[in-house]
Scaffold this motif. Structure first.
Motif, PDB file in Angstrom:
ATOM      1  N   GLU A  35      15.463  -2.170  -5.829  1.00 11.00           N
ATOM      2  CA  GLU A  35      14.957  -1.642  -4.555  1.00 11.00           C
ATOM      3  C   GLU A  35      13.646  -0.911  -4.803  1.00 11.00           C
ATOM      4  OE1 GLU A  35      17.782   0.666  -2.362  1.00 11.00           O
ATOM      5  OE2 GLU A  35      19.378  -0.787  -2.688  1.00 11.00           O
ATOM      6  N   TYR A  36      12.666  -1.176  -3.933  1.00  6.12           N
ATOM      7  CA  TYR A  36      11.334  -0.626  -4.106  1.00  6.12           C
ATOM      8  C   TYR A  36      10.825  -0.047  -2.795  1.00  6.12           C
ATOM      9  CZ  TYR A  36      11.730  -3.618  -8.148  1.00  6.12           C
ATOM     10  OH  TYR A  36      12.176  -4.212  -9.291  1.00  6.12           O
ATOM     11  N   ARG A  37       9.915   0.910  -2.918  1.00  4.06           N
ATOM     12  CA  ARG A  37       9.245   1.483  -1.755  1.00  4.06           C
ATOM     13  C   ARG A  37       7.756   1.192  -1.896  1.00  4.06           C
ATOM     14  NH1 ARG A  37      10.435   5.003   2.228  1.00  4.06           N
ATOM     15  NH2 ARG A  37      12.463   5.358   1.289  1.00  4.06           N
ATOM     16  N   LEU A  38       7.163   0.661  -0.845  1.00  4.11           N
ATOM     17  CA  LEU A  38       5.735   0.428  -0.811  1.00  4.11           C
ATOM     18  C   LEU A  38       5.033   1.774  -0.707  1.00  4.11           C
ATOM     19  CD1 LEU A  38       3.275  -1.471  -0.564  1.00  4.11           C
ATOM     20  CD2 LEU A  38       3.669  -1.446   1.909  1.00  4.11           C
ATOM     21  N   ALA A  39       3.983   1.969  -1.497  1.00  2.00           N
ATOM     22  CA  ALA A  39       3.184   3.191  -1.434  1.00  2.00           C
ATOM     23  C   ALA A  39       1.713   2.788  -1.411  1.00  2.00           C
ATOM     24  CB  ALA A  39       3.489   4.089  -2.629  1.00  2.00           C
ATOM     25  N   VAL A  40       0.973   3.341  -0.451  1.00  2.00           N
ATOM     26  CA  VAL A  40      -0.435   3.000  -0.237  1.00  2.00           C
ATOM     27  C   VAL A  40      -1.278   4.209  -0.595  1.00  2.00           C
ATOM     28  CG1 VAL A  40      -2.127   2.257   1.488  1.00  2.00           C
ATOM     29  CG2 VAL A  40       0.229   1.405   1.598  1.00  2.00           C
ATOM     30  N   VAL A  41      -2.376   3.977  -1.331  1.00  2.00           N
ATOM     31  CA  VAL A  41      -3.229   5.075  -1.771  1.00  2.00           C
ATOM     32  C   VAL A  41      -3.649   5.910  -0.555  1.00  2.00           C
ATOM     33  CG1 VAL A  41      -5.465   3.866  -1.732  1.00  2.00           C
ATOM     34  CG2 VAL A  41      -5.031   5.650  -3.436  1.00  2.00           C
ATOM     35  N   ASP A  42      -3.705   7.219  -0.741  1.00  2.00           N
ATOM     36  CA  ASP A  42      -3.840   8.127   0.400  1.00  2.00           C
ATOM     37  C   ASP A  42      -5.163   8.054   1.151  1.00  2.00           C
ATOM     38  OD1 ASP A  42      -5.409   9.404  -1.515  1.00  2.00           O
ATOM     39  OD2 ASP A  42      -4.395  11.328  -1.338  1.00  2.00           O
ATOM     40  N   HIS A  43      -6.211   7.492   0.573  1.00  2.00           N
ATOM     41  CA  HIS A  43      -7.498   7.470   1.282  1.00  2.00           C
ATOM     42  C   HIS A  43      -7.757   6.176   2.064  1.00  2.00           C
ATOM     43  CE1 HIS A  43      -8.558   5.579  -2.599  1.00  2.00           C
ATOM     44  NE2 HIS A  43      -9.359   4.858  -1.856  1.00  2.00           N
ATOM     45  N   VAL A  44      -6.813   5.239   2.041  1.00  8.04           N
ATOM     46  CA  VAL A  44      -6.988   3.982   2.768  1.00  8.04           C
ATOM     47  C   VAL A  44      -6.896   4.239   4.264  1.00  8.04           C
ATOM     48  CG1 VAL A  44      -5.871   1.766   3.286  1.00  8.04           C
ATOM     49  CG2 VAL A  44      -6.190   2.487   0.927  1.00  8.04           C
ATOM     50  N   LYS A  45      -7.913   3.793   4.987  1.00 13.22           N
ATOM     51  CA  LYS A  45      -7.917   3.960   6.444  1.00 13.22           C
ATOM     52  C   LYS A  45      -7.406   2.703   7.139  1.00 13.22           C
ATOM     53  CE  LYS A  45     -11.571   7.408   6.640  1.00 13.22           C
ATOM     54  NZ  LYS A  45     -10.824   8.359   5.956  1.00 13.22           N
ATOM     55  N   GLU A  46      -7.606   1.546   6.509  1.00 15.51           N
ATOM     56  CA  GLU A  46      -7.125   0.293   7.076  1.00 15.51           C
ATOM     57  C   GLU A  46      -6.617  -0.581   5.933  1.00 15.51           C
ATOM     58  OE1 GLU A  46      -8.759  -3.470   9.695  1.00 15.51           O
ATOM     59  OE2 GLU A  46      -9.804  -1.554   9.810  1.00 15.51           O
ATOM     60  N   LEU A  47      -5.463  -1.188   6.155  1.00 15.77           N
ATOM     61  CA  LEU A  47      -4.888  -2.044   5.124  1.00 15.77           C
ATOM     62  C   LEU A  47      -5.775  -3.263   4.893  1.00 15.77           C
ATOM     63  CD1 LEU A  47      -1.127  -2.092   6.125  1.00 15.77           C
ATOM     64  CD2 LEU A  47      -2.203  -0.773   4.312  1.00 15.77           C
ATOM     65  N   PRO A  48      -5.960  -3.649   3.627  1.00 14.04           N
ATOM     66  CA  PRO A  48      -6.731  -4.864   3.352  1.00 14.04           C
ATOM     67  C   PRO A  48      -5.966  -6.091   3.842  1.00 14.04           C
ATOM     68  CG  PRO A  48      -5.810  -3.974   1.324  1.00 14.04           C
ATOM     69  CD  PRO A  48      -5.495  -2.999   2.410  1.00 14.04           C
ATOM     70  N   PRO A  49      -6.701  -7.175   4.124  1.00 13.33           N
ATOM     71  CA  PRO A  49      -6.056  -8.377   4.689  1.00 13.33           C
ATOM     72  C   PRO A  49      -4.908  -8.908   3.844  1.00 13.33           C
ATOM     73  CG  PRO A  49      -8.454  -8.596   4.698  1.00 13.33           C
ATOM     74  CD  PRO A  49      -8.138  -7.332   3.980  1.00 13.33           C
ATOM     75  N   GLU A  50      -5.043  -8.883   2.516  1.00 10.32           N
ATOM     76  CA  GLU A  50      -3.983  -9.454   1.677  1.00 10.32           C
ATOM     77  C   GLU A  50      -2.690  -8.658   1.812  1.00 10.32           C
ATOM     78  OE1 GLU A  50      -6.553  -6.881  -1.126  1.00 10.32           O
ATOM     79  OE2 GLU A  50      -6.921  -8.242   0.535  1.00 10.32           O
ATOM     80  N   LEU A  51      -2.763  -7.332   1.979  1.00  8.66           N
ATOM     81  CA  LEU A  51      -1.560  -6.526   2.151  1.00  8.66           C
ATOM     82  C   LEU A  51      -0.986  -6.697   3.555  1.00  8.66           C
ATOM     83  CD1 LEU A  51       0.485  -4.607   0.972  1.00  8.66           C
ATOM     84  CD2 LEU A  51      -1.061  -2.705   1.496  1.00  8.66           C
ATOM     85  N   ARG A  52      -1.842  -6.747   4.565  1.00  4.85           N
ATOM     86  CA  ARG A  52      -1.372  -6.988   5.944  1.00  4.85           C
ATOM     87  C   ARG A  52      -0.607  -8.305   6.015  1.00  4.85           C
ATOM     88  NH1 ARG A  52      -6.700  -5.461   7.861  1.00  4.85           N
ATOM     89  NH2 ARG A  52      -7.013  -7.666   8.264  1.00  4.85           N
ATOM     90  N   LYS A  53      -1.140  -9.331   5.353  1.00  8.31           N
ATOM     91  CA  LYS A  53      -0.497 -10.654   5.377  1.00  8.31           C
ATOM     92  C   LYS A  53       0.892 -10.590   4.725  1.00  8.31           C
ATOM     93  CE  LYS A  53      -1.254 -15.439   4.012  1.00  8.31           C
ATOM     94  NZ  LYS A  53      -2.162 -16.376   3.350  1.00  8.31           N
ATOM     95  N   LEU A  54       0.997  -9.923   3.583  1.00 10.86           N
ATOM     96  CA  LEU A  54       2.300  -9.795   2.919  1.00 10.86           C
ATOM     97  C   LEU A  54       3.296  -9.057   3.801  1.00 10.86           C
ATOM     98  CD1 LEU A  54       1.276  -8.939  -0.755  1.00 10.86           C
ATOM     99  CD2 LEU A  54       2.402 -11.027   0.058  1.00 10.86           C
ATOM    100  N   ILE A  55       2.865  -7.992   4.447  1.00 15.50           N
ATOM    101  CA  ILE A  55       3.750  -7.204   5.312  1.00 15.50           C
ATOM    102  C   ILE A  55       4.237  -8.034   6.486  1.00 15.50           C
ATOM    103  CG2 ILE A  55       3.839  -5.253   6.911  1.00 15.50           C
ATOM    104  CD1 ILE A  55       1.964  -3.797   4.872  1.00 15.50           C
ATOM    105  N   GLU A  56       3.325  -8.798   7.089  1.00 11.87           N
ATOM    106  CA  GLU A  56       3.696  -9.634   8.224  1.00 11.87           C
ATOM    107  C   GLU A  56       4.662 -10.736   7.840  1.00 11.87           C
ATOM    108  OE1 GLU A  56      -0.118 -10.812   9.737  1.00 11.87           O
ATOM    109  OE2 GLU A  56      -0.512  -8.815  10.551  1.00 11.87           O
ATOM    110  N   GLN A  57       4.586 -11.201   6.591  1.00 13.72           N
ATOM    111  CA  GLN A  57       5.465 -12.268   6.116  1.00 13.72           C
ATOM    112  C   GLN A  57       6.811 -11.758   5.662  1.00 13.72           C
ATOM    113  OE1 GLN A  57       3.125 -14.111   3.048  1.00 13.72           O
ATOM    114  NE2 GLN A  57       1.953 -15.338   4.487  1.00 13.72           N
ATOM    115  N   SER A  58       6.932 -10.448   5.432  1.00 12.53           N
ATOM    116  CA  SER A  58       8.213  -9.922   4.902  1.00 12.53           C
ATOM    117  C   SER A  58       9.215  -9.687   6.013  1.00 12.53           C
ATOM    118  CB  SER A  58       7.982  -8.641   4.130  1.00 12.53           C
ATOM    119  OG  SER A  58       7.592  -7.587   4.967  1.00 12.53           O
TER     120      SER A  58
END
Length: 133
Positions: free
Chosen positions: A110-133
């Motif tokens: 089991e894993y938890r996704l963690a995004v670096v704290d200064h990101v204002k908008e998710l990059p396309p490759e991460l958005r795509k993975l999230i939408e597919q999960s």
């Protein structure tokens, strides 16, 4: 566990991120009717701070090494010292630069996704993975 379930259609991933980050440090009732702060899910890895997102089904890659959840004392006046720092393991998210996001081991498998704290908008490759999960 997948990212937050949505009703009535899908929401852009950046909306989910903004919601998660704005709720990172919140108040919850402490039984006496007052609000008590709750610690954010923060992970430190490779001199960067990441904010926890949600348990994830994203494809997890190789182990990146040790990561730390900082100490937390969300109720400083209650007479205990709160939680000390917690050691965990950071993993790559396949197809995503670890400078942007990592997966953190919660329990075996089991894993938890963690995004670096200064990101204002998710990059396309991460958005795509999230939408597919």
């Amino acid at each position: 566990m997948k990212a937050l379930p949505l009703r009535g259609g899908r929401c852009p991933a950046w909306v989910l991120l903004a919601t998660a980050l704005s709720a990172a440090c919140t108040s919850v009732p402490d039984g006496g009717g007052d609000a008590a702060p709750s610690c954010a899910y923060v992970v430190e890895y490779d001199s960067r701070r990441y904010m926890g997102w949600a348990e994830t089904d994203l494809p997890v890659g190789e182990s990146l090494g040790g990561a730390t959840r900082p100490a937390c004392d969300d109720t400083p006046d209650d007479g205990d010292d709160g939680e000390g720092p917690t050691l965990t393991t950071a993993f790559a998210v396949r197809g995503v630069d670890p400078n942007i996001a990592i997966a953190v081991a919660e329990d075996p498998g089991e894993y938890r996704l963690a995004v670096v704290d200064h990101v204002k908008e998710l990059p396309p490759e991460l958005r795509k993975l999230i939408e597919q999960s």
